[in-house]
Design a protein around this motif. Structure first.
Motif, mmCIF file in Angstrom:
data_model
loop_
_atom_site.group_PDB
_atom_site.id
_atom_site.type_symbol
_atom_site.label_atom_id
_atom_site.label_comp_id
_atom_site.label_asym_id
_atom_site.label_seq_id
_atom_site.Cartn_x
_atom_site.Cartn_y
_atom_site.Cartn_z
ATOM 1 N N UNK A 81 0.926 -1.286 0.090
ATOM 2 C CA UNK A 81 0.032 0.085 0.062
ATOM 3 C C UNK A 81 1.049 1.235 -0.019
ATOM 4 N N UNK A 99 -12.841 6.570 0.082
ATOM 5 C CA UNK A 99 -11.593 7.530 0.447
ATOM 6 C C UNK A 99 -11.440 7.862 1.967
ATOM 7 N N UNK A 100 -10.339 8.589 2.261
ATOM 8 C CA UNK A 100 -9.894 8.778 3.442
ATOM 9 C C UNK A 100 -9.521 10.306 3.794
ATOM 10 N N UNK A 101 -9.586 10.906 4.824
ATOM 11 C CA UNK A 101 -9.363 12.201 5.224
ATOM 12 C C UNK A 101 -8.378 12.229 6.564
ATOM 13 N N UNK A 103 -4.106 12.066 5.227
ATOM 14 C CA UNK A 103 -5.359 10.965 5.283
ATOM 15 C C UNK A 103 -4.685 9.795 4.942
ATOM 16 N N UNK A 104 -5.200 8.806 5.787
ATOM 17 C CA UNK A 104 -4.446 7.486 5.904
ATOM 18 C C UNK A 104 -4.426 6.710 4.346
ATOM 19 N N UNK A 105 -3.512 5.965 4.065
ATOM 20 C CA UNK A 105 -3.452 5.294 2.638
ATOM 21 C C UNK A 105 -4.186 4.142 2.568
ATOM 22 N N UNK A 148 -7.892 2.574 2.018
ATOM 23 C CA UNK A 148 -9.187 2.977 2.028
ATOM 24 C C UNK A 148 -9.650 2.203 0.719
ATOM 25 N N UNK A 185 -11.197 2.423 -2.156
ATOM 26 C CA UNK A 185 -10.980 2.258 -3.485
ATOM 27 C C UNK A 185 -9.373 2.042 -4.048
ATOM 28 N N UNK A 233 -5.024 2.398 -4.140
ATOM 29 C CA UNK A 233 -4.291 3.258 -4.979
ATOM 30 C C UNK A 233 -3.443 2.311 -5.951
#
Lengths: 397, 397, 397, 397
Positions: free
Chosen positions: B97, B209-211, B308-310, B312, B314, B316
């Protein structure tokens, strides 16, 4: 373990620094050290002291036959101004300047004259760090690692560079940027922005005020694997934060554009991994080259916030500690905006932290022993990874 | 010197932490420790693991008769999830990730399964820090020192608080702010902003997604004199930066509003000194309570940027290390926005750093020995300063 | 940097130790760890507790797939005796035993019951060190380094071995000596002397008294180059002295037969260098394998003096702190002569110090990375030295 | 935390030392520092270099108004011999002296000329430690703590003093002993033994050989409570062992007469506690002032074994590294028996370790802050102990 102790007061006879833990066999040239130090004295907004001091480094020990011996390296920088102070009669200073160590220093150490904290808390001390880091920088260069910085903001004038581009994919752009900044009086790579910054500084100077700014510092060709997630104090970002925050007037540290990134989505600022020519690379570098507290092989990018320094002609409301009366804080010679001149100091601390992390990764006692170890370090080639495919049982505890 | 070592994997049997260097005679209650730990599990955006784990601290050693003995304190937190993992057959994970320690960990340690770095780099480890910091927090409270934090930004939703007001002049406001934040699902003191933040989190979650966000953490009633300018690694700001930057996903540290202050004039952001009731105080606190690397008696204020943590849904773009093929990064259970839950962890590291600095200032081995030393510490009373008035000669070298 | 923190009281639930800094990929077996620990419980003169405790190590973290992961390793050893103490009503102990931490501990920490220092200063704590050193020992064995010890004196019974012979020239003799000592109840390699030692112990026991002794510990196949002369705290002898002197009841440390050598001529005790099969070797080893603070490739030999412990039935004159009255010091279960059982503890500290020194020399994060570095280490082959022959000018400063 | 880094080669321009961590307000006199240093140059058996060098200390930084400022203190000692070496043409040395760092240094650092390790491993470096310890000694004296040493053995000539008497009960005898030793050419308190020692040295010198010996060093009026049993590296004996063993040619450390005590019964060498004038004292001091790793208020007594140094006219068998041929080790100017001159160096390291331990116990940043803390330290008065009498339940875990 690399250790550095600095000593010296602003108007004492000299600055001294001992750097302990450098491997043997590193070729050292006083010229190169002096060039590094000279960069600290150059820049728009420099105060009058810069014309008094032309710093020169003397190597006292730890170098023989033009090379480090592995023994502690002592360096000295004379304070040219000392002869003007020796034997001088000094009236105690009793009005603390807000934002300086004057008041906190007196509270902590019981000083009866605010000159005492001023002598040591002065940014003059950073010359000693730059000198010692000069040794480390020669080591980094030998390994092909380059550290450089530039100014991206002074007061409200900001250069809108795009940190995202600072991945290895854009090495040429980085190189150009670093060179351009050295041509600028304010160490900003952009000419137009440099002029605006200079104007802002001049306006502040005329107003008897001071300006701060933001510096971006980066390290290219850092191998992956420095720092670690296994324990909190082994993280490379933590060590960089400690090093950079230890510089006078530095109040903020961001790995990459951390405060800007905090406003984005996770999908926007985590850097995709792609395979190119057998290497795992990134097309962006929001992470600033550090993931999980470990360097990932991309350029390490740190933004550093410097406050506008608290010494300026118009002064600030304060109190005379001798009688409790309100008094305006005094002004001494000082830079109106030392942001450009802080760049080499910030680089120095990054150089120091990276050298320490590299020596921990590499071990060893001489360049001859270290070089082959460095050459086989993981460079994020796919072939270096060797994944298991068979299931295993989580039962070892 | 206070030392802390944590150990434990995310799905191993337990987390262990040893805290070494606490003085004897500090009354310890497991209840208080557990309350501190519970705060880490609370908050909007928490992932599903939080319903699995209800952390409880076990004191293993260093406490007798309900008080610390001065001996190392070992604490344990069971991983409730361990029973689900023990004996489990695990297929190796080979797709790293981006933004995590997966790839850098494998490059550094030569792992053949990316579960290995994931097990230790998981934020689960921070529970051990919060547990140990709970001991330190009891010590700080005994001295009247309070540490608290709250969220000022999530994604693009920012609460426009005014850090300038966070001086001792506004203690009631600070207290209120800290209490309000504990009522908020997102630990933001403002109700309307809290709702907007929750909505932003929900939207991100729906988008897979993440924040990230920004947290402000502060310490009130810290005596002046912690840290020092005399050597770079003695600076309190440097030590705080190291501590806070060592937390997973934290990428930026600002003492006060450092990055904002960098855009201002020196006359705007250096905090005037005034005399009030015999004390030297400030009407603003842009310095974040630290001048010259030393606490100045005002609240210590630090802003911390969390990315924002990686992880999530959807995913990458990444590469399967087993075969070099492009692959989307996997998603495991995880918080969409752990910013609110990071607050106690950030507080914990500040608590740890301040306790260490206090113990260095105070020395001593027992609460009985330390308390009288604390009570006579300088509190920025004018009367405590005793200035020289006679000139002296600068010739001692 | 290798770090170790131990925690745990003598009658608390368990001992905990965290070992931080071990490289990844080291195969760990609980069996081997337990064998190492069992040696600590064996030996003539052991007290009754040894029949209560049958120590077993639990690996809590830092090991996955049967190998270290590079993460902190937490180990636990249950105190079997805890169940007998939990909930027990304890009358405070107020008569300090001379020679123990009872009085100094109470003076330092303000204890009101002398059980508190006794709980932690007990030699039980050393089990945690032996456990952690078991991990290090597996590492050393992988590199072919062997650490062992034996008893050369108990009370007045001394085995007149000849340390001079303990050079690499006599490896077979060393091996034999180490094996013989494990067959002896008192860990002395000589059978006749062992019997005399046992008789001395029995006589002391019957007299209600205690006996101390001298242990010789050595490390074979240590590569040259560990430690350094360049700075005082980098010396290997200094680090060994610190490690070994940190063991309860250990009061003296000699590299080789240092106190005996002090009576000799320089020509008698400095070890000649000769060339044999291309290697620079010694025919004697008075230096104990360390010259100039650096290992020289010969066996490292250290003699350690253990005092007769101060707890024995007939007691010692003391004072009741509760009332100032003279009182005989109390006796609790304890070994009459724990010298044989101290051997594994002394070995453990040597193992820990050597592992740390090796990791500093080798750097690196995994066994796979470290092994090739180890294999090319200097082994005192003449060919590895490359001397300059041309004059040079001493003018580099 | 007190830090000390030394730098400098034997024939370089100067020695440099930085001492970091001394509190502010300590009055410093160069005279006193120089007197301390002069003691290192005095003594029978001193080599010819002692007539070249008349060491003088220059205070470079950290002292203003005649007092320490809390800032790092840099001291320098010029090497008078440097002018004879600057620009000198030097033929590489290729025959290592057994017992020195020549061979191990070359193996570790890859030197091609054995002058390189000789330059730094030379005992000249200890002058820098004595200089820095001079500052610490002024601090100790201010607190009434006295550190002194004397020679008890040279070669086979031993002065049969009775360490047992060195308790506080015999302060006058200790004082006398320390004064007498300063009158002796060999620093032995006994006149007749001194003469015998001098004769032994002369005989060794005539034989082209060298002699070692044993030194006893002690510290009086050390308060109880320095060091600790709670963690192995906090033990005062461990820290003293590390400090003293870090001195060139020192190979053995004994707290009290540790190796002699190992042959006795426990009832003979553990020091009874008696009440006298309200204080808990000892009538013997076999423990050397340390119990459970903590100072007990009695004089701290350490015996230190120094080997006969390996440089003497008749040389030792060695090998020429340039060609592998057997060769006698070379002789350079050197002391035949530097035991007497080592006394101030040994004292210096004890002074450094004790100062560090005191600063840890006392905390604080200035003499004004520290003195009141020192005055209320526990002095082993019975009244300071306050024992519980009520039973309590062992159930807190």
């Amino acid at each position: 373990m690399l250790r550095m102790l600095t000593a010296g007061e602003s108007h004492g006879p000299k600055l001294t620094v001992i750097l302990e833990g450098m491997p043997a066999g590193l070729p050292i040239s006083t010229n190169i050290l002096n060039q590094g130090l000279a960069r600290r004295q150059h820049g728009c907004g420099a105060g009058p002291r810069m014309s008094i001091e032309k710093d020169e480094i003397k190597i006292i020990s730890g170098v023989l036959q033009g090379k480090t011996t592995g023994s502690p390296i002592a360096l000295e920088i004379q304070n040219q101004d000392f002869i003007n102070w020796q034997g001088k009669s000094l009236v105690p200073i009793t009005i603390p300047r807000p934002g300086h160590a004057d008041l906190t220093g007196a509270a902590k150490y019981g000083y009866k004259d605010l000159r005492l904290p001023m002598e040591r808390s002065s940014a003059r001390e950073t010359a000693a760090r730059v000198a010692a880091a000069g040794i480390c920088r020669i080591f980094l260069r030998l390994l092909g690692i380059q550290v450089g910085g530039y100014v991206i903001q002074i007061g409200q004038i900001r250069w809108d560079n795009t940190t995202i581009l600072l991945s290895n994919e854009f090495k040429a752009a980085i190189e150009e940027r670093l060179q351009a900044s050295e041509q600028s009086e304010v160490r900003c790579p952009d000419k137009a922005v440099s002029i605006a910054m200079q104007q802002a500084i001049q306006a502040a100077q005329e107003a008897g005020d001071s300006l701060g700014g933001i510096i971006e510092v980066l390290a290219c060709n850092v191998p992956p694997g420095l720092g670690s997630f296994v324990h909190f104090d082994r993280r490379l970002d933590s060590q960089l934060a400690a090093g950079l925050m230890s510089i006078p007037a530095i109040k903020g540290i961001a790995i990459g554009n951390a405060f800007g990134n905090a406003a984005k989505f996770g999908s926007e600022i985590n850097d995709p991994i792609v395979l190119k020519d057998g290497h795992l690379i990134r097309t962006s570098n929001h992470a600033g080259g550090i993931e999980g507290g470990i360097s990932n092989g991309e350029p390490i990018v740190v933004q550093v916030a410097m406050k506008p320094i608290p010494t300026f002609p118009k002064g600030l409301p304060s109190v005379d500690l001798a009688n409790g009366q309100p008094a305006q804080s005094p002004f001494y010679r000082g830079d109106c905006c030392p942001v450009a001149r802080a760049v080499p100091v910030i680089e120095a601390m990054m150089v120091f932290v990276l050298t320490n992390a590299l020596l921990e990764k590499l071990g060893g006692d001489s360049i001859a022993e270290i070089l082959p170890r460095f050459q086989v370090l993981h460079k994020m080639q796919l072939d270096d990874f060797s994944m298991d495919t068979q299931p295993w049982t989580f039962d070892v505890f």
